[in-house]
Motif scaffolding. Structure first.
Motif, mmCIF file in Angstrom:
data_model
loop_
_atom_site.group_PDB
_atom_site.id
_atom_site.type_symbol
_atom_site.label_atom_id
_atom_site.label_comp_id
_atom_site.label_asym_id
_atom_site.label_seq_id
_atom_site.Cartn_x
_atom_site.Cartn_y
_atom_site.Cartn_z
ATOM 1 N N VAL A 64 0.845 -1.212 0.000
ATOM 2 C CA VAL A 64 0.000 0.000 0.000
ATOM 3 C C VAL A 64 0.878 1.259 0.000
ATOM 4 C CG1 VAL A 64 -1.639 1.364 1.378
ATOM 5 C CG2 VAL A 64 -2.027 -1.082 1.030
ATOM 6 N N ILE A 65 1.936 1.249 0.849
ATOM 7 C CA ILE A 65 2.856 2.399 0.937
ATOM 8 C C ILE A 65 3.553 2.636 -0.402
ATOM 9 C CG2 ILE A 65 5.021 3.205 2.001
ATOM 10 C CD1 ILE A 65 3.986 1.764 4.612
ATOM 11 N N VAL A 66 4.072 1.551 -1.005
ATOM 12 C CA VAL A 66 4.769 1.653 -2.299
ATOM 13 C C VAL A 66 3.826 2.212 -3.365
ATOM 14 C CG1 VAL A 66 5.836 0.323 -4.170
ATOM 15 C CG2 VAL A 66 6.489 -0.138 -1.805
ATOM 16 N N ILE A 67 2.596 1.644 -3.405
ATOM 17 C CA ILE A 67 1.614 2.105 -4.400
ATOM 18 C C ILE A 67 1.278 3.582 -4.167
ATOM 19 C CG2 ILE A 67 -0.808 1.863 -5.169
ATOM 20 C CD1 ILE A 67 -0.434 -1.203 -4.705
ATOM 21 N N SER A 68 1.147 3.947 -2.871
ATOM 22 C CA SER A 68 0.842 5.351 -2.525
ATOM 23 C C SER A 68 1.938 6.286 -3.019
ATOM 24 C CB SER A 68 0.678 5.504 -1.011
ATOM 25 O OG SER A 68 -0.380 4.703 -0.556
ATOM 26 N N PHE A 69 3.209 5.887 -2.804
ATOM 27 C CA PHE A 69 4.350 6.688 -3.279
ATOM 28 C C PHE A 69 4.336 6.824 -4.798
ATOM 29 C CE2 PHE A 69 6.652 6.087 0.859
ATOM 30 C CZ PHE A 69 6.898 7.445 1.100
ATOM 31 N N ILE A 70 4.041 5.716 -5.473
ATOM 32 C CA ILE A 70 3.998 5.724 -6.946
ATOM 33 C C ILE A 70 2.907 6.679 -7.424
ATOM 34 C CG2 ILE A 70 3.454 4.339 -9.002
ATOM 35 C CD1 ILE A 70 4.836 1.939 -7.490
ATOM 36 N N LEU A 71 1.699 6.556 -6.785
ATOM 37 C CA LEU A 71 0.586 7.430 -7.166
ATOM 38 C C LEU A 71 0.912 8.891 -6.884
ATOM 39 C CD1 LEU A 71 -2.446 5.299 -5.889
ATOM 40 C CD2 LEU A 71 -1.859 5.795 -8.269
ATOM 41 N N LEU A 72 1.576 9.140 -5.746
ATOM 42 C CA LEU A 72 1.977 10.514 -5.386
ATOM 43 C C LEU A 72 2.961 11.079 -6.419
ATOM 44 C CD1 LEU A 72 1.768 12.816 -3.269
ATOM 45 C CD2 LEU A 72 3.696 11.736 -2.093
ATOM 46 N N ALA A 73 3.937 10.217 -6.802
ATOM 47 C CA ALA A 73 4.948 10.624 -7.786
ATOM 48 C C ALA A 73 4.296 10.940 -9.130
ATOM 49 C CB ALA A 73 5.992 9.519 -7.940
ATOM 50 N N ILE A 74 3.353 10.075 -9.535
ATOM 51 C CA ILE A 74 2.646 10.295 -10.806
ATOM 52 C C ILE A 74 1.857 11.601 -10.743
ATOM 53 C CG2 ILE A 74 0.760 9.422 -12.270
ATOM 54 C CD1 ILE A 74 1.778 6.551 -11.510
ATOM 55 N N THR A 75 1.180 11.795 -9.591
ATOM 56 C CA THR A 75 0.383 13.023 -9.400
ATOM 57 C C THR A 75 1.272 14.268 -9.506
ATOM 58 O OG1 THR A 75 -1.085 11.788 -7.938
ATOM 59 C CG2 THR A 75 -1.261 14.187 -7.859
ATOM 60 N N LEU A 76 2.435 14.220 -8.832
ATOM 61 C CA LEU A 76 3.379 15.352 -8.874
ATOM 62 C C LEU A 76 3.887 15.609 -10.284
ATOM 63 C CD1 LEU A 76 5.413 14.680 -5.595
ATOM 64 C CD2 LEU A 76 3.980 16.693 -6.074
#
Length: 386
Positions: free
Chosen positions: A358-370
Motif C-alpha cells: 500500500v505504501i509503495v503504491i501510494s508513493f507511486i501514485l503521489l509521484a505520478i500526481t506530482l
C-alpha cells in the motif's frame, strides 16, 4: 492421488500377503516414473503392515518396520504423510500406546488443518481415525470437527456411516448433551438396520443403554444390554460382547445383584485377559469384582483382586491411564498454541506485506500526481507566453 486412492480402496481388504505383493509388483512393473513408483511402494508397505497386524492382533516387528518405512518415504508428499501417519498412529492407539501415537496424529492433524486442498487419500478413513484418537484423549472439540467432516463425505450405504453417526452420538454424550446423543444413537439404529450392519446396531443399543443407566432407568438399560449381548454373540462380535457384559455387570452391581454381575463379568474377563491391548477393560472388571468381594465379605477373592489390580493398574497407568491422558492433553495443547502462534505470525507477516505494498503504491501514485502537476504547470506557463 486419485490413482493411489483407488489402489488402496481396491486392495485394503486383501487378507493374503502373497496376493497383495503380486498386485503391487504388477503395478510397479507398469510404472516408468521413479516418483510414482515410490508412491506405490508407500501404499504397499502401509497395507502390508496393516495386514500383518490384523492377522496377529498384537504389536509385531513386521508391521512396525513397514509403517516406519512408509512414513520415511512419504516425507515429501503431504497427502501421503497424512495417510501413513494416521495408519501408524491408529495401529499404536489400537494397542493402547496413546503416548507413542501422539506425534503421528499431531503430524497428520497439523497437515489436515493447514492444508488448502481437501484430503485426497482415504479422506473419510483419515478423519474418522484422527477423530477416534482425539476423542480418546478427551479433546472432544477436535473429535467433533473431524467426525462431522467425515460424515459429510461418507456414503450412507457404507458401514462407516453408522460408525461415524454412533461416534458423534458418543461425543455428545461425553460432553453432557444427552438429547443430541440419543438422536444420533437412534439414527445409527435406523441406518444399521437398512445396511444389515448387526454389530453396529448392537453397539448403538449398548450406547442407548448407557443413557438409560445415567437416568437410573435400569430396567430399560438392562433390556437394551441383553439385546446388545445376544446380537453381538450371534455375529461373533467378541469385543463388543465383552464391552456390553462389563456395562451389564456394573448395572447388576448397582442393583446389588452380585451373582448375576459375576455371571457376565467372568466371560468378559476371559476375553479381555486373552488380548494384550485390552488391559484397561481387564482393570475395570477387576475393580468391579473387588467391589463385589467386599460387599460379600469374601476375603480370599478380595485379596486376589487387589493383587491383580496392583499389576493391571501399573501397566494401564503407563499406557492409557489418567496421568498419561493428562500429559498427552498438555502436549496437544502446547502443539495447538504453537500452531496458533505460527498462524498469527503468518497473518502479521501478510498484513505487514500488504501495508508495504500500500505504501509503495501510494508513493507511486503521489509521484505520478506530482509529475502530472508539474507537466500541467509547464504547459500552462507555455500557453501564457504564447
Amino acid at each position: 492421488m486419485i490413482y493411489l486412492n483407488n489402489l488402496i480402496e481396491q486392495n485394503k481388504t486383501i487378507t493374503d500377503e502373497s496376493l497383495l505383493e503380486k498386485v503391487f509388483q504388477k503395478e510397479l512393473q507398469k510404472e516408468k516414473s521413479s516418483a510414482k513408483k515410490l508412491n506405490i511402494e508407500i501404499v504397499q508397505a502401509t497395507l502390508l503392515a496393516d495386514l500383518y497386524f490384523k492377522k496377529v492382533e498384537v504389536l509385531n516387528p513386521k508391521s512396525e518396520a513397514l509403517f516406519k518405512e512408509a512414513i520415511l518415504k512419504s516425507l515429501d508428499n503431504n497427502e501421503l504423510t497424512i495417510w501413513t501417519n494416521t495408519q501408524y498412529g491408529f495401529y499404536l492407539y489400537t494397542n493402547s500406546l496413546y503416548k507413542d501415537a501422539l506425534p503421528h496424529f499431531l503430524t497428520a492433524s497439523r497437515l489436515i488443518n493447514t492444508s488448502v486442498a481437501n484430503i485426497t487419500i482415504q479422506p473419510a478413513d483419515v478423519l474418522k481415525k484422527n477423530a477416534f484418537y482425539f476423542g480418546s484423549i478427551e479433546d472432544y472439540k477436535t473429535e467433533a470437527i473431524y467426525l462431522k467432516k467425515a460424515l459429510k463425505i461418507t456414503d450412507e450405504k457404507l458401514s462407516d456411516y453408522g460408525t461415524i453417526l454412533n461416534s458423534i452420538g458418543r461425543n455428545y454424550a461425553n460432553t453432557g448433551n444427552n438429547e443430541e446423543a440419543k438422536k444420533y444413537y437412534n439414527e445409527t439404529l435406523r441406518i444399521s438396520k437398512i445396511n444389515n450392519d448387526e454389530i453396529r446396531y448392537a453397539k448403538a443399543l449398548g450406547d442407548l443403554a448407557s443413557l438409560f443407566d445415567k437416568n437410573k432407568n435400569w430396567e430399560k438399560a438392562e433390556e437394551y444390554l441383553l439385546k446388545d449381548i445376544a446380537i453381538s454373540k450371534e455375529h461373533n462380535g467378541r469385543r463388543n460382547t465383552m464391552f456390553a457384559q462389563i456395562q451389564l455387570g456394573n448395572l447388576y452391581y448397582k442393583k446389588n445383584k452380585f451373582e448375576k454381575a459375576l455371571e457376565v463379568l467372568n466371560p468378559a474377563e476371559d476375553y479381555a485377559s486373552s488380548k494384550s491391548n485390552l488391559k484397561g477393560f481387564e482393570e475395570q472388571i477387576a475393580k468391579l469384582k473387588l467391589a463385589i468381594a467386599i460387599q460379600q465379605n469374601d476375603d480370599k477373592t478380595e485379596l486376589q483382586q487387589r493383587r491383580k489390580l496392583d499389576t493391571l493398574s501399573l501397566y494401564v497407568s503407563q499406557t492409557e491411564g489418567e496421568q498419561v491422558i493428562n500429559k498427552i492433553n498438555l502436549e496437544t495443547e502446547k502443539e495447538n498454541i504453537k500452531l496458533q502462534l505460527v498462524a498469527e505470525k503468518q497473518k502479521n507477516e501478510k498484513q505487514l506485506l500488504v501495508k508495504k505494498i500500500v505504501i509503495v503504491i501510494s508513493f507511486i501514485l503521489l509521484a505520478i500526481t506530482l509529475l502530472l502537476l508539474i507537466e500541467y504547470k509547464r504547459k500552462l506557463k507555455q500557453h501564457k507566453i504564447k
